[in-house]
Design a protein around this motif. Structure first.
Motif, short mmCIF file in Angstrom:
data_model
loop_
_atom_site.label_atom_id
_atom_site.label_comp_id
_atom_site.label_asym_id
_atom_site.label_seq_id
_atom_site.Cartn_x
_atom_site.Cartn_y
_atom_site.Cartn_z
N LEU A 1 0.85 -1.19 0.00
CA LEU A 1 0.00 0.00 0.00
C LEU A 1 0.89 1.24 0.00
N SER A 2 0.36 2.32 -0.51
CA SER A 2 1.14 3.55 -0.58
C SER A 2 0.63 4.56 0.44
N THR A 3 1.52 5.07 1.26
CA THR A 3 1.18 6.11 2.23
C THR A 3 2.09 7.31 1.98
N LEU A 4 1.53 8.41 1.50
CA LEU A 4 2.30 9.61 1.17
C LEU A 4 3.44 9.29 0.21
N GLY A 5 3.12 8.42 -0.75
CA GLY A 5 4.09 8.09 -1.78
C GLY A 5 5.10 7.03 -1.38
N GLN A 6 5.03 6.56 -0.08
CA GLN A 6 5.98 5.55 0.37
C GLN A 6 5.27 4.19 0.46
N PRO A 7 5.83 3.12 -0.15
CA PRO A 7 5.21 1.79 -0.04
C PRO A 7 5.32 1.24 1.38
N VAL A 8 4.24 0.69 1.87
CA VAL A 8 4.20 0.14 3.22
C VAL A 8 3.62 -1.27 3.16
N ASN A 9 4.29 -2.22 3.79
CA ASN A 9 3.79 -3.59 3.84
C ASN A 9 2.59 -3.69 4.78
N VAL A 10 1.53 -4.32 4.30
CA VAL A 10 0.37 -4.60 5.15
C VAL A 10 0.74 -5.75 6.08
N GLN A 11 0.11 -5.79 7.30
CA GLN A 11 0.32 -6.91 8.21
C GLN A 11 0.04 -8.22 7.49
N GLU A 12 0.83 -9.21 7.78
CA GLU A 12 0.71 -10.48 7.07
C GLU A 12 0.57 -11.62 8.07
N THR A 13 -0.35 -12.51 7.78
CA THR A 13 -0.48 -13.71 8.61
C THR A 13 0.71 -14.62 8.35
N THR A 14 1.39 -14.99 9.43
CA THR A 14 2.56 -15.86 9.33
C THR A 14 2.43 -16.98 10.35
N GLN A 15 3.47 -17.77 10.42
CA GLN A 15 3.49 -18.85 11.42
C GLN A 15 3.47 -18.29 12.84
N SER A 16 3.97 -17.09 13.04
CA SER A 16 4.10 -16.54 14.38
C SER A 16 3.01 -15.55 14.77
N THR A 17 2.27 -15.00 13.80
CA THR A 17 1.27 -13.99 14.13
C THR A 17 0.17 -13.98 13.08
N GLY A 18 -0.98 -13.35 13.44
CA GLY A 18 -2.01 -13.14 12.43
C GLY A 18 -3.32 -13.88 12.68
N GLN A 19 -3.95 -14.27 11.58
CA GLN A 19 -5.26 -14.89 11.60
C GLN A 19 -5.14 -16.42 11.47
N ILE A 20 -6.30 -17.07 11.26
CA ILE A 20 -6.41 -18.53 11.14
C ILE A 20 -5.79 -19.19 12.37
N PRO A 21 -6.34 -18.96 13.56
CA PRO A 21 -5.74 -19.49 14.79
C PRO A 21 -5.93 -20.98 15.01
N GLY A 22 -6.84 -21.61 14.28
CA GLY A 22 -7.05 -23.03 14.54
C GLY A 22 -7.60 -23.77 13.35
N ILE A 23 -7.39 -25.08 13.35
CA ILE A 23 -7.91 -25.99 12.33
C ILE A 23 -8.90 -26.93 13.01
N ILE A 24 -10.09 -27.06 12.44
CA ILE A 24 -11.12 -27.93 12.99
C ILE A 24 -11.06 -29.24 12.20
N PHE A 25 -10.89 -30.36 12.92
CA PHE A 25 -10.65 -31.62 12.21
C PHE A 25 -11.20 -32.79 12.99
N SER A 26 -11.19 -33.95 12.36
CA SER A 26 -11.50 -35.21 13.03
C SER A 26 -10.60 -36.28 12.43
N SER A 27 -10.50 -37.40 13.15
CA SER A 27 -9.64 -38.48 12.68
C SER A 27 -10.26 -39.15 11.47
N TRP A 28 -9.42 -39.53 10.52
CA TRP A 28 -9.92 -40.25 9.34
C TRP A 28 -10.21 -41.70 9.69
N LEU A 29 -9.35 -42.32 10.49
CA LEU A 29 -9.55 -43.72 10.88
C LEU A 29 -10.05 -43.82 12.29
#
Length: 469
Positions: free
Chosen positions: A441-469
């Protein structure tokens, strides 16, 4: 307060010349409350002018029309209304004598000690019949306070029989929240067909499907015995009837289905083959129309959740203006993936989410924009669940990528993400995703990285699952 004397004494003569007050001697009624006087009159049967013939044996119980009419609109109409009873004997076949006596103790002097676990539903029935609202309330309070896993089925069945919709609903909610334990209680087998179907067909029933199956079979066996039929598989299926198709065979673990279900003859061969094919497929979307059984997952109980963050952000500052959150993961064992968790906004306003799941080859396994069947449910802890419309088979030790495009208000986010997370025998590994590039994103002509979901921070906090066997 003077102790009330329930039996008459010889000195309680209504008149005496030795009295210090107007030539009258004190009687049992002196310095007693109205309720105490009512109690005396009822228990000693003084001045009774109506007799109730109660229960199957028509047991005679005497009472007073005036007291009853002053306490109940039903009795008022019965004794003082335009269509009042002409006889002084009233037949009450639907209430047993001991219950009716306890009911009268409340009517006359509001004795609430009459209630116990054995009679409360019968007293409640009497209270409803004669429109004693105060006693109805006392009975319901007693039932709510004493409701537990062992008696809830008995109370449900009685509430259903007596048409007590409020108490019936309370019992159902208790059963649905404590499904595993209630379904294994002995009294579950005594429920009527309608109550059993209501419970087993509910998506809110928090019970493992193996427990549901065993409970249904046990109930059907009890039905067979009550009808003097041998509880063999053929008769059990007949006793179950349409309840059988509310059992979620398609979401059972394959091992339990093979060991306990398919080994019996409750299901016909065609049904077993269809279910085997469904349970063993990695893509189940084409098999849905072939399965006659309910395929929806029950609320929470059938799932496990792998949570990857140590703690929640202190402030609600995660941007969701159409950006994408992505994470890659793998699991050491084959699982069914049913959905993911996301973080709420501070106002609890919902974001619009588009979910894409890709396999290790980059092939799309699930796309909610195309299928439009993602279901959102509140999960607590500043999070909500996004359930997919179908389950996805996740192969062991292969990496998959989840991408979520969110549009809506700012939300909370997770911090202190873990790379490895164990859920019992299932060990997950999380990695940063490289399939989605975060725009600049551009702020006053300067490119700025938006927050990014990574292994250490961000969204998608959990996976909902069940056993296959």
């Amino acid at each position: 307060m003077d102790q009330f004397v329930e039996s008459r004494c010889s000195q309680d003569s209504p008149m005496s010349s030795n009295s210090s007050s107007g030539g009258f001697q004190d009687t049992w009624a002196e310095r007693k409350s109205v309720l105490q006087c009512n109690k005396y009159m009822l228990l000693n049967k003084e001045g009774c002018d109506v007799t109730f013939l109660v229960g199957a044996n028509s047991t005679p119980i005497k009472a007073h029309k005036y007291v009853l009419a002053s306490r109940s609109p039903v009795f008022f109409a019965m004794f003082l209304g335009p269509a009042k009873e002409s006889s002084d004997e009233i037949i009450v076949p639907d209430i047993e004598d001991l219950v009716f006596e306890k009911f009268l103790r409340y009517v006359y002097f509001e004795d609430v000690k009459i209630l116990d676990g054995d009679n409360v539903l019968h007293v409640l029935y009497a209270a409803k019949k004669y429109s004693m609202k105060g006693l109805e309330s006392k009975c319901r309070e007693f039932l709510v306070q004493h409701l537990n896993t062992e008696n809830v089925c008995v109370i449900l069945e009685s509430s259903h029989t007596f048409g007590n919709g409020i108490m019936e609903e309370k019992c159902l909610q208790h059963i649905l929240r404590n499904g595993d334990r209630v379904l294994q209680s002995p009294s579950f087998s005594d429920l009527c067909r309608k109550c059993v179907k209501t419970i087993i067909s509910s998506n809110d029933l928090e019970a493992d499907e193996a427990v549901v199956f065993k409970a249904a079979v046990k109930w059907a066996g009890a039905v067979c015995c009550r009808k003097c039929l041998t509880p063999i598989d053929r008769n059990i299926r007949k006793a179950l009837g349409d309840i059988l198709f509310e059992i979620r065979f398609p979401i059972m673990q394959l091992s339990f289905f093979a060991d306990k279900v398919a080994s019996s003859n409750i299901l016909i061969q065609k049904e077993k083959i269809a279910l085997y094919e469904y349970l063993c497929r990695s893509d189940t979307s084409d098999a849905k129309l072939e399965i006659p059984f309910n395929m929806e997952y029950r609320k929470n109980k059938s799932f496990l959740v792998c949570k990857r963050f140590n703690h929640l952000s202190a402030i609600c500052d995660w941007e969701n203006a159409g950006r994408k959150n992505s994470i890659a993961f793998s699991c050491t064992r084959a699982i069914w993936m049913h959905g993911i968790m996301m973080y709420e906004s501070s106002s609890l306003d919902a974001c619009e989410n588009s979910v894409i799941v890709r396999n290790e080859l980059g092939e799309v396994m699930y796309n909610s924009d195309e299928k439009r069947n993602t279901r959102r449910e509140f999960a607590g802890g500043k999070m909500y669940n996004l359930f997919f419309g179908e389950r996805l088979k996740i192969q062991p030790l292969k990496f998959y990528t989840i991408s979520v495009k969110s549009m809506g208000p700012k939300s909370y986010h997770g911090e202190g993400g873990k790379r490895y997370v164990s859920c019992g025998p299932f060990r997950f590994e999380f990695r940063d995703s490289c399939t989605e590039k975060v725009p600049l994103l551009s702020t006053l002509g300067q490119p700025v990285n938006v927050q990014e979901t990574t292994q250490s921070t961000g969204q998608i906090p959990g996976i909902i699952f069940s056993s296959w066997l």
